[in-house]
Design an enzyme around this catalytic site. Structure first.
Site, short mmCIF file in Angstrom:
data_model
loop_
_atom_site.label_atom_id
_atom_site.label_comp_id
_atom_site.label_asym_id
_atom_site.label_seq_id
_atom_site.Cartn_x
_atom_site.Cartn_y
_atom_site.Cartn_z
N GLY A 59 -3.43 -8.07 -2.90
CA GLY A 59 -3.66 -6.84 -3.65
C GLY A 59 -3.99 -5.69 -2.71
O GLY A 59 -4.22 -5.88 -1.52
N GLY B 285 -6.10 -1.85 -3.06
CA GLY B 285 -6.82 -0.90 -3.90
C GLY B 285 -7.25 0.30 -3.11
O GLY B 285 -6.86 0.50 -1.96
N GLY B 286 -8.08 1.17 -3.73
CA GLY B 286 -8.57 2.35 -3.04
C GLY B 286 -9.42 1.99 -1.84
O GLY B 286 -9.53 2.75 -0.89
N GLY C 101 -8.94 -0.78 0.14
CA GLY C 101 -8.10 -1.32 1.21
C GLY C 101 -7.42 -2.59 0.74
O GLY C 101 -7.45 -2.93 -0.45
N VAL D 198 -6.58 -6.58 0.01
CA VAL D 198 -7.34 -7.76 -0.38
C VAL D 198 -6.54 -8.99 0.06
O VAL D 198 -5.36 -9.11 -0.23
CB VAL D 198 -7.56 -7.80 -1.91
CG1 VAL D 198 -8.37 -9.04 -2.29
CG2 VAL D 198 -8.26 -6.54 -2.38
N ASP E 216 -15.14 3.09 -13.20
CA ASP E 216 -13.73 2.87 -12.84
C ASP E 216 -13.20 1.61 -13.51
O ASP E 216 -12.51 0.81 -12.90
CB ASP E 216 -13.57 2.79 -11.32
CG ASP E 216 -12.11 2.93 -10.88
OD1 ASP E 216 -11.34 3.57 -11.63
OD2 ASP E 216 -11.76 2.41 -9.82
#
Length: 490
Positions: A181, A183-184, A186, A188, A299
């Protein structure tokens, strides 16, 4: 020179001092004494016009001269006063500002220079030692800060620290093949520890829109929270420039991975979707009311809802979360950070957030679970509303069951679907005061036969034009005084 017991007799203190070393005349020099009474002047000579340098030369040239001084100390000193033979009646007299230069043997001068040098060396050594000790203390403190995550204090961390070698080995040196993954924060990575458990490693990227403050926030918050519907943080790695969070691995990825994919969504039957909605609601209720901290997530979205091997929902990503203390009911920020489509109107426009902001977000998620469609990317041939607007139109027209995902029409419970849609619409109402609490949401979802309030118009019920509705990017809502950061979902 050395001292012995003085024997005063008619102001004659000649027994007060004796020389340690005899004078040599040719190799003698002078030592300066300050704060003493001048010697008896019976064996002295003076000249008013000579300066101090000339006075020294004259005394040095005469082997019988034993001391010299200025005749007058005013205005920087002037004149010359010489003493010959024994120096009589000298004693400490601190109020005297006149300097006396006493003739001594060369060996006495060397001893005095050595003494001054020793004092200087001692002073320098003490300064250097103090500097070194201060540097060692500072360096040790900096290493402690690095080990505990710079800005993250020891008392804030209530979970294990993983070393970089362990995490690197578990993820095969952060192999791109192990990325599960982005995300914002970084990338995963999936990893396997040597003792067997699978882990998910969230690694802060240097290009990340989020940073150390968000990492600290997540560590401090989630390490203090324990609930079956919150993802479990196993530890963190804070070594050198690396900032990583280590979570339990969720084999079924995130909710958006299933419900927005045409092929995978069929594997999520209505029963599973309803339990996921219930799980998210219970987790959010815990954050708002039942935990020892009152947490506003800020969020909440489908990509932050992870699914374990039994498809149980786990709320994740607390980097933007806020703690409310005491009787606080609302916060405000000039830096709006979050994901469009899930933000409440008051947060996106005015930067105001509260528990009702999270309630709006879960309302969006519930409607997305029912429909299998994404709020902001929703398109319809007959209008240009988003998913919330479409659901509202169907509700007012009495055709709300048309909202349900096509792949569920053979397996859904009509009463549960209707209840979920109504609860979802109640959660996304425009005004925060009209939205329910999470306690009400959990109660309504979990109980059949209840008469629920009628929802009002949802937030963002504004029809987009055809160009806006065809765009895949998120639309920005800004106030003049705000900066805003949009975090794209994984």
């Amino acid at each position: 020179m050395s001292s012995q017991d003085p024997q005063e007799s008619a102001a004659d203190w000649s027994s007060g001092c004796v020389r340690r070393t005899s004078l040599d005349c040719n190799q003698d020099g002078f030592l300066k004494f300050t704060g003493i009474k001048m010697p008896d002047s019976r064996n002295s000579w003076y000249n008013e016009s000579m300066n101090l340098e000339e006075c020294e030369k004259m005394c040095l040239a005469d082997c019988n001269c034993t001391a010299y001084s200025n005749l007058d100390v005013r205005n920087g000193g002037s004149g010359c006063l010489l003493w010959f033979g024994e120096l009589i009646d000298i004693r400490e007299f601190s109020q005297n500002e006149q300097d006396l230069y006493v003739r001594v043997a060369a060996s006495e001068l060397d001893r005095n220079r050595w003494r001054k040098k020793s004092v200087l060396v001692a002073v320098i050594s003490a300064v250097v030692a103090t500097f070194i000790l201060s540097f060692i203390a500072w360096f040790s403190f900096q290493r402690r800060k690095i080990r505990t995550g710079s800005e993250v204090e020891n008392e804030d961390i209530e979970l294990p620290l993983f070393d970089l070698v362990t995490v690197s080995t578990a993820t095969e040196n952060f192999s791109s093949a192990n990325v599960i993954g982005e995300g914002g924060f970084g990338p995963v990575y999936k990893g396997i520890l040597q003792n067997g458990p699978e882990i998910a490693v969230k690694r802060l990227s240097k290009y990340s829109g989020q940073g150390v403050q968000e990492l600290k926030n997540e560590i401090v918050l989630i390490s203090k929270l324990q609930h079956r519907n919150l993802v479990k943080l196993l530890g963190c790695c804070l070594e050198g420039d690396e900032r990583m969070l280590i979570y339990e691995f969720m084999p079924n990825a995130s909710l958006d991975y299933f419900i927005f994919d045409p092929s995978r969504k069929t594997s999520l039957a209505w029963k599973d979707r309803f339990e996921i909605a219930m799980g998210i609601s219970r987790g959010l209720l815990y954050l708002h009311q039942d935990s020892r901290l009152k947490i506003i997530h800020r969020d909440l979205k489908t990509s932050n809802i992870l699914l374990d091997s039994d498809m149980n929902a786990k709320i994740s990503d607390f980097g933007l979360a806020k703690i409310f203390g005491g009787d606080q009911v609302e916060g405000k920020t000039k830096r709006v950070i979050g994901t469009y489509g899930y933000m409440s109107p008051e947060y996106a426009v005015d930067g105001k957030y509260s528990v009702k902001s999270d309630v709006f977000s879960i309302g969006v998620i519930i409607l997305e679970i029912v429909s299998g469609r994404k709020n902001r990317k929703f398109h319809h041939l007959e209008h240009h509303h988003n998913l919330l607007g479409h659901a509202w139109l169907l509700w007012t027209e009495g055709k709300v069951l048309e909202l349900i995902d096509e792949c569920l029409k053979e397996s859904f419970s009509e009463s549960q679907v209707l209840r979920c849609i109504q609860v979802g619409l109640l959660c996304v109402q425009k005004l925060p005061k009209d939205r329910p609490t999470m306690a009400s949401v959990v109660f309504w979802l979990g109980n059949e036969g209840l008469v629920l309030p009628q929802p009002k118009q949802p937030g963002f019920f504004i029809e987009r034009n055809s160009m806006e509705s065809s765009e895949s990017t998120d639309e920005a809502y800004l106030s003049n005084s705000m900066s805003i950061t949009v975090l794209e979902p994984r």
